[in-house]
Design an enzyme around this catalytic site. Sequence first.
Site, PDB file in Angstrom:
ATOM      1  N   SER A  14       0.731  -1.101   0.126  1.00  0.00           N
ATOM      2  CA  SER A  14       0.095   0.053  -0.088  1.00  0.00           C
ATOM      3  C   SER A  14       0.882   1.238  -0.121  1.00  0.00           C
ATOM      4  CB  SER A  14      -0.707   0.098   1.359  1.00  0.00           C
ATOM      5  OG  SER A  14      -1.338   1.298   1.312  1.00  0.00           O
ATOM      6  N   HIS A  37      -1.296  -1.583  -4.225  1.00  0.00           N
ATOM      7  CA  HIS A  37      -2.366  -1.047  -3.492  1.00  0.00           C
ATOM      8  C   HIS A  37      -2.628   0.407  -3.356  1.00  0.00           C
ATOM      9  CE1 HIS A  37      -5.967  -2.124  -1.073  1.00  0.00           C
ATOM     10  NE2 HIS A  37      -5.518  -1.202   0.001  1.00  0.00           N
ATOM     11  N   ASP A  39      -4.651   3.622  -2.132  1.00  0.00           N
ATOM     12  CA  ASP A  39      -5.784   3.740  -1.113  1.00  0.00           C
ATOM     13  C   ASP A  39      -6.479   5.293  -1.143  1.00  0.00           C
ATOM     14  OD1 ASP A  39      -6.127   1.563   0.796  1.00  0.00           O
ATOM     15  OD2 ASP A  39      -4.222   2.060   1.505  1.00  0.00           O
ATOM     16  N   MET A  41      -8.932   8.181   0.197  1.00  0.00           N
ATOM     17  CA  MET A  41      -9.599   8.337   1.281  1.00  0.00           C
ATOM     18  C   MET A  41     -10.339   9.858   0.978  1.00  0.00           C
ATOM     19  SD  MET A  41      -6.964   7.073   4.166  1.00  0.00           S
ATOM     20  CE  MET A  41      -6.450   5.620   4.272  1.00  0.00           C
ATOM     21  N   HIS A  70      -8.283   1.077  -3.827  1.00  0.00           N
ATOM     22  CA  HIS A  70      -9.228   0.912  -2.686  1.00  0.00           C
ATOM     23  C   HIS A  70     -10.171   2.199  -2.463  1.00  0.00           C
ATOM     24  CE1 HIS A  70      -9.704  -0.394   1.686  1.00  0.00           C
ATOM     25  NE2 HIS A  70     -10.716  -0.202   1.043  1.00  0.00           N
ATOM     26  N   MET A  72     -12.060   4.232  -0.364  1.00  0.00           N
ATOM     27  CA  MET A  72     -12.569   4.618   0.801  1.00  0.00           C
ATOM     28  C   MET A  72     -13.553   5.818   0.624  1.00  0.00           C
ATOM     29  SD  MET A  72      -9.680   2.986   3.054  1.00  0.00           S
ATOM     30  CE  MET A  72      -8.616   3.166   1.876  1.00  0.00           C
ATOM     31  N   MET A 141     -11.392  -5.761   5.560  1.00  0.00           N
ATOM     32  CA  MET A 141     -10.657  -4.969   6.210  1.00  0.00           C
ATOM     33  C   MET A 141     -10.303  -5.590   7.544  1.00  0.00           C
ATOM     34  SD  MET A 141      -9.900  -2.240   4.557  1.00  0.00           S
ATOM     35  CE  MET A 141      -9.001  -1.683   5.868  1.00  0.00           C
ATOM     36  N   GLY A 146      -9.001   4.069   7.358  1.00  0.00           N
ATOM     37  CA  GLY A 146      -8.436   5.447   7.417  1.00  0.00           C
ATOM     38  C   GLY A 146      -7.088   5.597   7.725  1.00  0.00           C
ATOM     39  N   PHE A 147      -6.184   4.717   8.250  1.00  0.00           N
ATOM     40  CA  PHE A 147      -4.861   4.808   8.396  1.00  0.00           C
ATOM     41  C   PHE A 147      -3.993   3.473   8.243  1.00  0.00           C
ATOM     42  CE2 PHE A 147      -7.823   7.426  11.339  1.00  0.00           C
ATOM     43  CZ  PHE A 147      -7.202   8.678  10.859  1.00  0.00           C
ATOM     44  N   GLY A 148      -2.978   4.003   8.162  1.00  0.00           N
ATOM     45  CA  GLY A 148      -1.854   2.580   7.941  1.00  0.00           C
ATOM     46  C   GLY A 148      -1.177   2.527   9.359  1.00  0.00           C
ATOM     47  N   GLY A 149      -0.608   1.634   9.589  1.00  0.00           N
ATOM     48  CA  GLY A 149       0.027   1.208  10.957  1.00  0.00           C
ATOM     49  C   GLY A 149      -0.690   0.791  11.979  1.00  0.00           C
ATOM     50  N   ASP A 179      -6.560  -6.453   4.242  1.00  0.00           N
ATOM     51  CA  ASP A 179      -5.972  -5.347   4.336  1.00  0.00           C
ATOM     52  C   ASP A 179      -6.123  -4.654   5.759  1.00  0.00           C
ATOM     53  OD1 ASP A 179      -5.075  -2.657   3.734  1.00  0.00           O
ATOM     54  OD2 ASP A 179      -6.626  -2.120   2.384  1.00  0.00           O
ATOM     55  N   GLY A 181      -2.966  -3.969   8.806  1.00  0.00           N
ATOM     56  CA  GLY A 181      -2.047  -4.640   9.988  1.00  0.00           C
ATOM     57  C   GLY A 181      -1.419  -6.103   9.494  1.00  0.00           C
ATOM     58  N   SER A 202       2.917  -0.497   6.035  1.00  0.00           N
ATOM     59  CA  SER A 202       4.116  -0.302   6.906  1.00  0.00           C
ATOM     60  C   SER A 202       5.189  -1.498   7.016  1.00  0.00           C
ATOM     61  CB  SER A 202       3.783  -0.172   8.617  1.00  0.00           C
ATOM     62  OG  SER A 202       2.443  -0.294   8.880  1.00  0.00           O
TER      63      SER A 202
HETATM   64  C1  DX5 Z   1      -6.284   1.476   5.659  1.00  0.00           C
HETATM   65  C2  DX5 Z   1      -5.845   1.336   4.183  1.00  0.00           C
HETATM   66  C3  DX5 Z   1      -4.655   0.360   4.070  1.00  0.00           C
HETATM   67  C4  DX5 Z   1      -3.512   0.648   4.627  1.00  0.00           C
HETATM   68  C5  DX5 Z   1      -2.688  -0.581   5.199  1.00  0.00           C
HETATM   69  O1  DX5 Z   1      -7.231   2.248   5.844  1.00  0.00           O
HETATM   70  O2  DX5 Z   1      -6.822   0.705   3.608  1.00  0.00           O
HETATM   71  O3  DX5 Z   1      -4.381  -0.173   2.725  1.00  0.00           O
HETATM   72  O4  DX5 Z   1      -2.710   1.342   4.074  1.00  0.00           O
HETATM   73  O5  DX5 Z   1      -1.481  -0.125   5.940  1.00  0.00           O
HETATM   74  P1  DX5 Z   1      -1.042  -1.299   7.150  1.00  0.00           P
HETATM   75  O6  DX5 Z   1      -0.459  -2.361   6.409  1.00  0.00           O
HETATM   76  O7  DX5 Z   1       0.241  -0.532   7.708  1.00  0.00           O
HETATM   77  O8  DX5 Z   1      -1.990  -1.477   8.108  1.00  0.00           O
HETATM   78 ZN    ZN Z   2      -6.363  -0.529   1.540  1.00  0.00          ZN
END
Ligand code: DX5
Ligand code: ZN
Length: 229
Positions: A14, A37, A39, A41, A70, A72, A141, A146-149, A179, A181, A202
Amino acid sequence: MFDFEFEQTLIAPSILSADFLMLEEELGRIEDADLVHFDVMDGVFVPNLSYGPPVLKAVKRGTKLPVDVHLMIDKPDKRVDSYIDAGADIVTIHYESTNHAHRVIRRIRDRGAKAGIALNPATPVCMLDPLITEVDMVLLMSVDPGFGGQSFIDSTIPKIKQVRELCKHYHVNPWIEVDGGVDETNAGKISAAGANVLVAGSSVFGKDDCALAIRALREAGNIGNLRRI
Ligand code: DX5
Ligand code: ZN
């Protein structure tokens, strides 16, 4: 492009976790992956903003890999076209984002892209029942989007198995993507449950050697596939 064997685990880094200042170099670091990927948002469907069609166009110029978009975003109905025009290979919409999922999925496919449907962690798999025969991919999901990590939510594992059961019931074989974590420690159990596409933000871009991270995830996934029943 879509000539992968189903049982091979596919890795989709991602780029939300990439360094946007050097996107071209970042895409170069993940050229061993299977998909990119992307994302999107909108600050409404999820509490964060990312990027849209102009950045997708640039990403398409910077990679040979298929791009997995993706969305969102709230009410994707009128906006899927602009992502297909910008070169999206797969467009995934959220079940929770529209009253007209069936129509939007048909539109994506009619325009020649692959169509995916995504479910948030709190949305049950039974909601896919009327749609499963219409899609090329199901995205589960494993964090609230909404966020990575963020940390992987374990209740995703039984949901993957439920998607597989549903697919068996209808004799269909969409890709199952997970998708949020995902890392080397849980890739095996996610694949063993039946997912074949792992999104990783991440756990790829957070590493010095992205190629090594991708290989480790793919190997963990492929070992998980052997445990699949
Ligand atoms: C979250 C995104 C994910 C995200 C994954 O809303 O849809 O694609 O970037 O990031 P990690 O792998 O760090 O959870
Ligand atoms: Zn995603």
